[in-house]
Motif scaffolding. Structure first.
Motif, PDB file in Angstrom:
ATOM      1  N   THR A 182     -16.947 -37.481  31.184  1.00  0.00           N
ATOM      2  CA  THR A 182     -16.259 -36.487  32.010  1.00  0.00           C
ATOM      3  C   THR A 182     -15.746 -35.325  31.161  1.00  0.00           C
ATOM      4  O   THR A 182     -15.887 -34.148  31.521  1.00  0.00           O
ATOM      5  N   VAL A 183     -15.146 -35.638  30.018  1.00  0.00           N
ATOM      6  CA  VAL A 183     -14.612 -34.606  29.139  1.00  0.00           C
ATOM      7  C   VAL A 183     -15.741 -33.783  28.510  1.00  0.00           C
ATOM      8  O   VAL A 183     -15.630 -32.559  28.369  1.00  0.00           O
ATOM      9  N   GLN A 184     -16.807 -34.453  28.154  1.00  0.00           N
ATOM     10  CA  GLN A 184     -17.946 -33.726  27.574  1.00  0.00           C
ATOM     11  C   GLN A 184     -18.502 -32.712  28.562  1.00  0.00           C
ATOM     12  O   GLN A 184     -18.786 -31.558  28.205  1.00  0.00           O
ATOM     13  N   ARG A 185     -18.627 -33.126  29.819  1.00  0.00           N
ATOM     14  CA  ARG A 185     -19.121 -32.218  30.856  1.00  0.00           C
ATOM     15  C   ARG A 185     -18.122 -31.081  31.077  1.00  0.00           C
ATOM     16  O   ARG A 185     -18.488 -29.909  31.201  1.00  0.00           O
ATOM     17  N   ALA A 186     -16.847 -31.412  31.093  1.00  0.00           N
ATOM     18  CA  ALA A 186     -15.802 -30.397  31.317  1.00  0.00           C
ATOM     19  C   ALA A 186     -15.749 -29.386  30.172  1.00  0.00           C
ATOM     20  O   ALA A 186     -15.505 -28.192  30.393  1.00  0.00           O
ATOM     21  N   LEU A 187     -15.955 -29.857  28.935  1.00  0.00           N
ATOM     22  CA  LEU A 187     -15.937 -28.966  27.779  1.00  0.00           C
ATOM     23  C   LEU A 187     -17.016 -27.899  27.894  1.00  0.00           C
ATOM     24  O   LEU A 187     -16.747 -26.697  27.734  1.00  0.00           O
ATOM     25  N   VAL A 188     -18.242 -28.317  28.190  1.00  0.00           N
ATOM     26  CA  VAL A 188     -19.331 -27.352  28.270  1.00  0.00           C
ATOM     27  C   VAL A 188     -19.176 -26.456  29.495  1.00  0.00           C
ATOM     28  O   VAL A 188     -19.485 -25.255  29.450  1.00  0.00           O
ATOM     29  N   GLN A 189     -18.662 -27.014  30.590  1.00  0.00           N
ATOM     30  CA  GLN A 189     -18.437 -26.191  31.777  1.00  0.00           C
ATOM     31  C   GLN A 189     -17.348 -25.152  31.519  1.00  0.00           C
ATOM     32  O   GLN A 189     -17.466 -23.996  31.929  1.00  0.00           O
ATOM     33  N   ARG A 190     -16.280 -25.566  30.811  1.00  0.00           N
ATOM     34  CA  ARG A 190     -15.203 -24.622  30.492  1.00  0.00           C
ATOM     35  C   ARG A 190     -15.741 -23.488  29.603  1.00  0.00           C
ATOM     36  O   ARG A 190     -15.406 -22.315  29.797  1.00  0.00           O
ATOM     37  N   LEU A 191     -16.568 -23.833  28.646  1.00  0.00           N
ATOM     38  CA  LEU A 191     -17.206 -22.816  27.803  1.00  0.00           C
ATOM     39  C   LEU A 191     -17.996 -21.840  28.672  1.00  0.00           C
ATOM     40  O   LEU A 191     -17.881 -20.605  28.532  1.00  0.00           O
ATOM     41  N   THR A 192     -18.794 -22.382  29.596  1.00  0.00           N
ATOM     42  CA  THR A 192     -19.644 -21.552  30.450  1.00  0.00           C
ATOM     43  C   THR A 192     -18.810 -20.632  31.322  1.00  0.00           C
ATOM     44  O   THR A 192     -19.133 -19.451  31.507  1.00  0.00           O
ATOM     45  N   GLU A 193     -17.718 -21.148  31.856  1.00  0.00           N
ATOM     46  CA  GLU A 193     -16.858 -20.344  32.718  1.00  0.00           C
ATOM     47  C   GLU A 193     -16.126 -19.264  31.934  1.00  0.00           C
ATOM     48  O   GLU A 193     -15.957 -18.138  32.411  1.00  0.00           O
ATOM     49  N   GLU A 194     -15.665 -19.602  30.720  1.00  0.00           N
ATOM     50  CA  GLU A 194     -14.987 -18.599  29.898  1.00  0.00           C
ATOM     51  C   GLU A 194     -15.920 -17.426  29.593  1.00  0.00           C
ATOM     52  O   GLU A 194     -15.486 -16.283  29.476  1.00  0.00           O
ATOM     53  N   LEU A 195     -17.207 -17.724  29.487  1.00  0.00           N
ATOM     54  CA  LEU A 195     -18.195 -16.679  29.215  1.00  0.00           C
ATOM     55  C   LEU A 195     -18.634 -15.962  30.485  1.00  0.00           C
ATOM     56  O   LEU A 195     -19.505 -15.079  30.434  1.00  0.00           O
ATOM     57  N   GLN A 196     -18.034 -16.377  31.615  1.00  0.00           N
ATOM     58  CA  GLN A 196     -18.334 -15.774  32.924  1.00  0.00           C
ATOM     59  C   GLN A 196     -19.815 -15.876  33.268  1.00  0.00           C
ATOM     60  O   GLN A 196     -20.434 -14.942  33.767  1.00  0.00           O
ATOM     61  N   LEU A 197     -20.345 -17.071  33.008  1.00  0.00           N
ATOM     62  CA  LEU A 197     -21.766 -17.310  33.264  1.00  0.00           C
ATOM     63  C   LEU A 197     -21.992 -18.232  34.454  1.00  0.00           C
ATOM     64  O   LEU A 197     -23.132 -18.585  34.749  1.00  0.00           O
ATOM     65  N   GLY A 198     -20.931 -18.638  35.132  1.00  0.00           N
ATOM     66  CA  GLY A 198     -21.082 -19.491  36.294  1.00  0.00           C
ATOM     67  C   GLY A 198     -21.275 -20.937  35.902  1.00  0.00           C
ATOM     68  O   GLY A 198     -20.556 -21.482  35.067  1.00  0.00           O
ATOM     69  N   SER A 199     -22.294 -21.566  36.470  1.00  0.00           N
ATOM     70  CA  SER A 199     -22.553 -22.979  36.200  1.00  0.00           C
ATOM     71  C   SER A 199     -23.724 -23.125  35.239  1.00  0.00           C
ATOM     72  O   SER A 199     -24.417 -22.160  34.909  1.00  0.00           O
ATOM     73  N   PHE A 200     -23.964 -24.379  34.802  1.00  0.00           N
ATOM     74  CA  PHE A 200     -25.113 -24.648  33.930  1.00  0.00           C
ATOM     75  C   PHE A 200     -26.406 -24.151  34.564  1.00  0.00           C
ATOM     76  O   PHE A 200     -27.268 -23.558  33.908  1.00  0.00           O
ATOM     77  N   ALA A 201     -26.544 -24.423  35.845  1.00  0.00           N
ATOM     78  CA  ALA A 201     -27.799 -24.091  36.525  1.00  0.00           C
ATOM     79  C   ALA A 201     -28.061 -22.591  36.507  1.00  0.00           C
ATOM     80  O   ALA A 201     -29.212 -22.147  36.463  1.00  0.00           O
ATOM     81  N   ASP A 202     -27.004 -21.789  36.511  1.00  0.00           N
ATOM     82  CA  ASP A 202     -27.158 -20.339  36.584  1.00  0.00           C
ATOM     83  C   ASP A 202     -27.774 -19.740  35.315  1.00  0.00           C
ATOM     84  O   ASP A 202     -28.323 -18.632  35.360  1.00  0.00           O
ATOM     85  N   ILE A 203     -27.638 -20.443  34.196  1.00  0.00           N
ATOM     86  CA  ILE A 203     -28.110 -19.853  32.928  1.00  0.00           C
ATOM     87  C   ILE A 203     -29.413 -20.474  32.453  1.00  0.00           C
ATOM     88  O   ILE A 203     -29.853 -20.213  31.328  1.00  0.00           O
ATOM     89  N   ALA A 204     -30.048 -21.283  33.294  1.00  0.00           N
ATOM     90  CA  ALA A 204     -31.318 -21.896  32.886  1.00  0.00           C
ATOM     91  C   ALA A 204     -32.351 -20.809  32.585  1.00  0.00           C
ATOM     92  O   ALA A 204     -32.547 -19.894  33.389  1.00  0.00           O
ATOM     93  N   PRO A 205     -33.020 -20.874  31.447  1.00  0.00           N
ATOM     94  CA  PRO A 205     -34.064 -19.885  31.128  1.00  0.00           C
ATOM     95  C   PRO A 205     -35.224 -19.983  32.104  1.00  0.00           C
ATOM     96  O   PRO A 205     -35.434 -21.013  32.760  1.00  0.00           O
ATOM     97  N   VAL A 206     -35.993 -18.912  32.180  1.00  0.00           N
ATOM     98  CA  VAL A 206     -37.163 -18.915  33.061  1.00  0.00           C
ATOM     99  C   VAL A 206     -38.462 -18.926  32.273  1.00  0.00           C
ATOM    100  O   VAL A 206     -39.532 -19.146  32.838  1.00  0.00           O
ATOM    101  N   LEU A 207     -38.377 -18.683  30.975  1.00  0.00           N
ATOM    102  CA  LEU A 207     -39.564 -18.622  30.129  1.00  0.00           C
ATOM    103  C   LEU A 207     -39.347 -19.495  28.907  1.00  0.00           C
ATOM    104  O   LEU A 207     -38.276 -19.455  28.290  1.00  0.00           O
ATOM    105  N   VAL A 208     -40.327 -20.313  28.558  1.00  0.00           N
ATOM    106  CA  VAL A 208     -40.251 -21.116  27.339  1.00  0.00           C
ATOM    107  C   VAL A 208     -40.687 -20.247  26.169  1.00  0.00           C
ATOM    108  O   VAL A 208     -41.836 -19.790  26.126  1.00  0.00           O
ATOM    109  N   PRO A 209     -39.813 -19.980  25.206  1.00  0.00           N
ATOM    110  CA  PRO A 209     -40.191 -19.123  24.080  1.00  0.00           C
ATOM    111  C   PRO A 209     -41.151 -19.843  23.140  1.00  0.00           C
ATOM    112  O   PRO A 209     -41.247 -21.079  23.145  1.00  0.00           O
TER     113      PRO A 209
END
Length: 981
Positions: A182-209
């Motif tokens: 639970t804390v691990q998930r919250a840590l990464v979610q808090r990071l994502t929110e602080e960066l104003q990127l929404g949720s994990f799903a919102d930042i998924a890449p669309v192209l494999v480099p």
């Protein structure tokens, strides 16, 4: 839940986030830094890097990966921030007693007796956790597959997927239970929110480099982490209420300014037709025009090969072409590499002037990346700051690594250059970082290090991607070293790095191999052959190749032009000498050498009767030393000796004198050209030795190297030359003709026949009999015919013949030559095979799609650059030592400065004086002598002398080392007088 809600089992998530350790007090300026704080600090550094450091091409690439303009920034910042998520585990948090107690008090538990028995590095833990978190967020599997290795590998090695999971015997005590999840998930979610990127799903890449792009990105993650680990700029924040991205962004911006980092030229406009004159102060020559125009025609990043004679201005052609390619394809700087480096090499000054004429504010961003750069006069003249220049807190993520080992770099403190400095920030000269500097001049080895399966290779490669790579004298790499060069070209091809290669004597086979390597990477294949590669039909020439759109093959072009000057007829003359067999008595070998030296001295007395300047090139230091002794008996101080066993300071001073007095001046004014002058040198005169001599005498060498030496002959058009030396001539020696069998009692002193020639042992061991026979055939065929070779027009044909078939050789030679070829080819295969275990990608893995397992069976870390050099060069690099004289209980430098009893320097200004005494020991000493050398205690922690060892000479200039007596002579340099009886 990350915003403060309590989990279903009563866990206060915010309280847990408020105790998780990111940096301990000892690594955060005395105050513990929360894990979320460090992750946001790293994200903030990445945000600054996006604005001030990343190349335009890198930003465009990240936008494509993320799904549109402007989206790449968020993805990049998030990837850098999430790098340490693996620290949110019992395996990491249990390591400090006080902090671990606070974690337990927040409701996160583990079984200490079990957990303490096993290691689980937080990098691998992060890769494992991220797989689970992103899968739960429904990221596509192909996107998860390339992201987790970047997190798992941020401490220098990319593990295989099977190595991510914790040891099953730990029974979950390393990863933690559901509360930990639970804390691990919250840590990464808090990071994502602080960066104003929404949720994990919102930042998924669309192209494999591509894998090269992943490696590029991975290096920048490491860079951001290291900067954010600097304790002075990023002191600990132990209160969650004070943690925010806005605050971290302020810290990052201030750190960036204080450390003195900056990027390159950013968005560079394509230079106009008059740019060459503005950059270099003169109009371009035909080969330079051709190089620039070909660069303009390239439709995609690719490989540009400039082939032109010595003295035709290839360096300026390469730099101008690099400027065009940077503007077209969004590169932010350049790497300029040379096969070898010497303190006198003018390349740094040339590149710095060129960069300053594009933007005068960028001159201070040009780096000379070499351990002895302080001895380069252009570099040292820029170091106006006092030695006590203030420290900058620049980290290398230097906390003790899990398992008790320390991360390279120790505490990570480094000097920061104050504003107004004329050289790049000292941060760029820390472990593995040098290539990140926007503009780099360095030996080729610095590039080759980035192609090895070694720790933090991603940091080195990130410094090359986003630049234009310019490599001079590219033909000079041998078969072993060329494997690493080809590996680099494959990565550059896949990464879209424009590469400019310069050469005067490139064979067709070398050209094809270089192009194939680059296009293999561009096509993303294990192998690729450009069967229809355009071939140049003249000389000078420019060849370009690049990948076609959508992976449909390649495009190439090849053009030639007239040279800057008409061909000069070159007369080849022969001077055979006695060559005793390898088992001959030492006295007989000395007699043969004395006879050879006397013959050269006699010839020079005859040739220089009315003055003139001559260059004599020997294939070994010993031959150069004995010849110098013989010549100085006749010519006195008109003889200068240059070789590898001279102290660096002496060699630099002598070389500077030669370059000044023998400059190939074009204005007809012989300012300081001596009336009579003889330079005796080894192969150090083959490269970066821009002189014009009237006569060349040289030991036989493979045709391409022989032509390099000939390139020092009659370079200036308007110099006055004595009548006898008015025509261009080379006299070839260092061999005996084969019409007499030479043995222990029979030396062929005449050597004028045309049988199978015999070669000096030093020459044959260095170059191999196969290539020497082919060159000897060309030389013998030309001998006796006035103006038999036209230089430079005949260069391509001569190089082709020198690497051709035995059918071109005299009939009586062919069987011996064929046997020599078989031995040579077998040796070449073995040497190429020996390089394979050290290459960054393994055979069969060049089509890999992710970085997972890239470091499988990694090369153990070596000792600094010297350890890496041993990987990319299979020839013995030799051992270097600082020469010191014993004076009672103290030491004295070669210039007479007296050091303290422990060798400490009374003043930092003396560093140059000490390092000027660095000398390469004779090869006969062997690598085992390192332990026998002296290490003055006062050097132990010195930044420049800490790794140095000293050879202490007695008052008579001698020293006994590993059973051999060495003698230092101020004229001849260091000599081996043989075993001590």
């Amino acid at each position: 839940m990350a915003n403060g809600s309590t989990s279903q089992d009563g866990l206060d998530v915010l309280a847990a986030l408020g105790v998780l350790v990111g940096k301990t007090p000892s690594h955060a300026d005395g105050t513990m830094n929360l894990l979320l704080s460090h992750m946001l600090d790293t994200a903030a550094v990445a945000d600054v890097m996006w604005e001030r450091f990343l190349a335009p091409s890198t930003r465009r690439l990240l936008d494509e990966i993320a799904g549109g303009t402007g989206r790449g920034r968020g993805l990049f910042v998030w990837l850098c921030g999430v790098h340490d998520c693996g620290k949110a585990t019992p395996a990491f948090q249990r390591r400090w007693q006080t902090e671990a107690a606070a974690v337990r008090a927040a409701g996160l538990e583990w079984h200490e007796p079990t957990a303490q028995r096993f290691d689980w590095h937080h990098g691998r833990a992060g890769g494992h956790l991220l797989q689970r978190l992103l899968r739960d967020a429904e990221w596509p599997d192909e996107q998860i597959a390339w992201v987790w290795p970047i997190v798992a590998g941020h401490h220098g090695f990319f593990p295989v997927a099977s190595a991510l999971r914790p040891d099953p015997r730990a029974r979950g005590q390393l990863e933690g239970d559901e509360r930990w999840a639970t804390v691990q998930r919250a840590l990464v979610q808090r990071l994502t929110e602080e960066l104003q990127l929404g949720s994990f799903a919102d930042i998924a890449p669309v192209l494999v480099p591509t894998r090269a792009a992943q490696l590029h990105l991975s290096g920048f993650v490491v860079m951001a982490d290291w900067i954010a680990s600097g304790s002075r700029q990023f002191p600990g924040v132990d209160s969650l209420g004070e943690v925010s991205f806005a605050r971290a962004r302020g810290r990052a911006g201030k750190a960036w300014r204080e450390i003195g980092l900056r990027g390159g030229w950013g968005e560079l406009p394509e230079p106009d037709s008059d740019a060459f004159v503005r950059r270099f102060g003169c109009g371009p020559r035909p080969s330079q025009v051709l190089a620039v125009e070909t660069a303009r025609q390239m439709e995609a990043p690719g490989l540009l090969i400039v082939e032109a004679p010595m003295g035709d201005g290839k360096t300026w052609a390469g730099l101008m072409a690099a400027e065009v390619l940077a503007a077209k394809f969004g590169a932010d700087g350049v790497f300029v590499g040379m096969p070898e480096w010497a303190t006198h090499d003018p390349m740094f000054g040339q590149v710095r002037r060129w960069v300053s004429r594009i933007d005068e504010n960028l001159a201070a961003s040009v780096s000379l990346l070499h351990g002895k750069r302080i001895l380069n006069k252009d570099w040292s003249a820029l170091l106006s700051e006092p030695p006590e220049v203030r420290l900058g807190a620049v980290g290398e993520c230097g906390e003790p690594a899990e398992g008790g080992r320390c991360v390279p770099g120790g505490s990570g403190h480094a000097r920061a250059e104050p504003s107004g400095s004329q050289v790049p920030a000292e941060w760029f000269f820390g472990y593995g970082r040098g290539l990140l500097c926007p503009f780099v001049v360095a030996p080729l080895d610095q590039l080759l290090y980035a192609t090895t399966r070694t720790k933090f290779v991603m940091l080195r490669m990130a410094g090359l991607m986003g630049k234009v790579v310019v490599l001079d004298e590219v033909h000079a790499t041998d078969v072993y070293t060329s494997q690493f060069l080809m590996e680099g070209l494959r990565w550059f091809g896949q990464a879209g790095v424009p590469v400019v290669l310069l050469s005067a004597t490139l064979s067709a086979a070398q050209r094809q191999a270089l192009v194939d390597a680059y296009l293999t990477g561009a096509a993303g294949r294990e192998e690729y052959t450009a069967d229809d590669l355009s071939q140049p039909q003249g000389y000078p020439s420019v060849t370009a190749a690049w990948g076609a759109p959508e992976g449909t093959g390649h495009r190439s072009t090849a053009s030639s032009c007239v040279g800057r000057r008409a061909d000069l007829p070159l007369t080849v003359e022969l001077m055979p000498e006695p060559v005793p067999q390898a088992h001959a008595d030492p006295a007989l070998r000395r007699m043969a050498q004395d006879a050879a030296d006397a013959a050269v001295a006699d010839r020079l007395e005859e040739e220089l009767t009315h003055g003139g300047c001559a260059l004599v090139i020997r294939n070994s230091v010993e031959r150069a030393q004995t010849l110098c002794t013989a010549l100085r008996e006749r010519f006195g101080d008109e003889v200068v000796l240059l070789h590898e066993q001279l102290p660096l300071g002496t060699r630099a001073d002598r070389t500077a004198r030669c370059l000044h007095q023998l400059s190939p001046q074009q204005d007809g004014h012989e300012r300081d050209r001596p009336a009579r002058f003889v330079v005796v040198a080894t192969q150090v005169a083959e490269q970066a030795f821009d002189v014009d001599v009237d006569l060349l005498i040289t030991d036989l060498a493979p045709i391409d190297l022989l032509l390099q030496r000939i390139g020092r002959l009659h370079r200036g058009d308007k110099l006055f030359r004595p009548t006898r030396l008015a025509a261009s001539r080379v006299i070839v020696t260092g061999y005996a003709s084969g019409d007499t069998t030479t043995g222990t009692d029979d030396i062929d002193a005449a050597g004028t026949g045309r049988g199978i020639p015999q070669f000096l042992a030093c020459t044959e061991s260095l170059y191999g009999r196969h290539l020497l026979l082919h060159t000897a055939a060309l030389v013998f065929r030309a001998a006796g015919r006035k103006g038999a070779w036209s230089i430079p027009g005949d260069v391509p044909a001569l190089v082709a013949a020198g690497y051709g078939s035995e059918d071109e050789l005299p009939q009586p030679w062919r069987d011996a030559a064929q046997s020599a070829r078989w031995r040579w080819e077998d040796e070449q295969r073995k040497r190429a095979q020996n390089a394979l275990p050290h290459l960054l990608t393994r055979r069969g893995d060049k089509e890999g799609s992710t970085l997972a397992g890239l470091h499988y069976i990694a090369v153990p870390p070596g000792s600094g650059d010297s350890g890496l050099t041993a990987l990319v060069r299979d020839r013995d690099p030799g051992v270097e030592a600082v020469l010191l004289m014993r004076e009672g209980r103290r030491y004295r430098t070669l210039s007479g400065s007296v050091l303290s009893e422990d060798g400490a320097l009374p003043d930092e200004e003396w560093v140059n004086d000490v390092l000027a005494g660095v000398v390469r020991l004779p090869a006969s000493c062997g690598p085992g002598v390192v332990e026998a050398l002296h290490v003055p205690p006062g050097w132990d922690k010195h930044p420049w002398l800490g790794r140095s060892r000293a050879l202490v000479l007695e008052a008579d200039g001698t020293s006994v080392l590993s059973g051999r007596r060495l003698r230092f002579d101020t004229v001849l340099g260091l000599m081996d007088e043989g075993p001590v009886v």
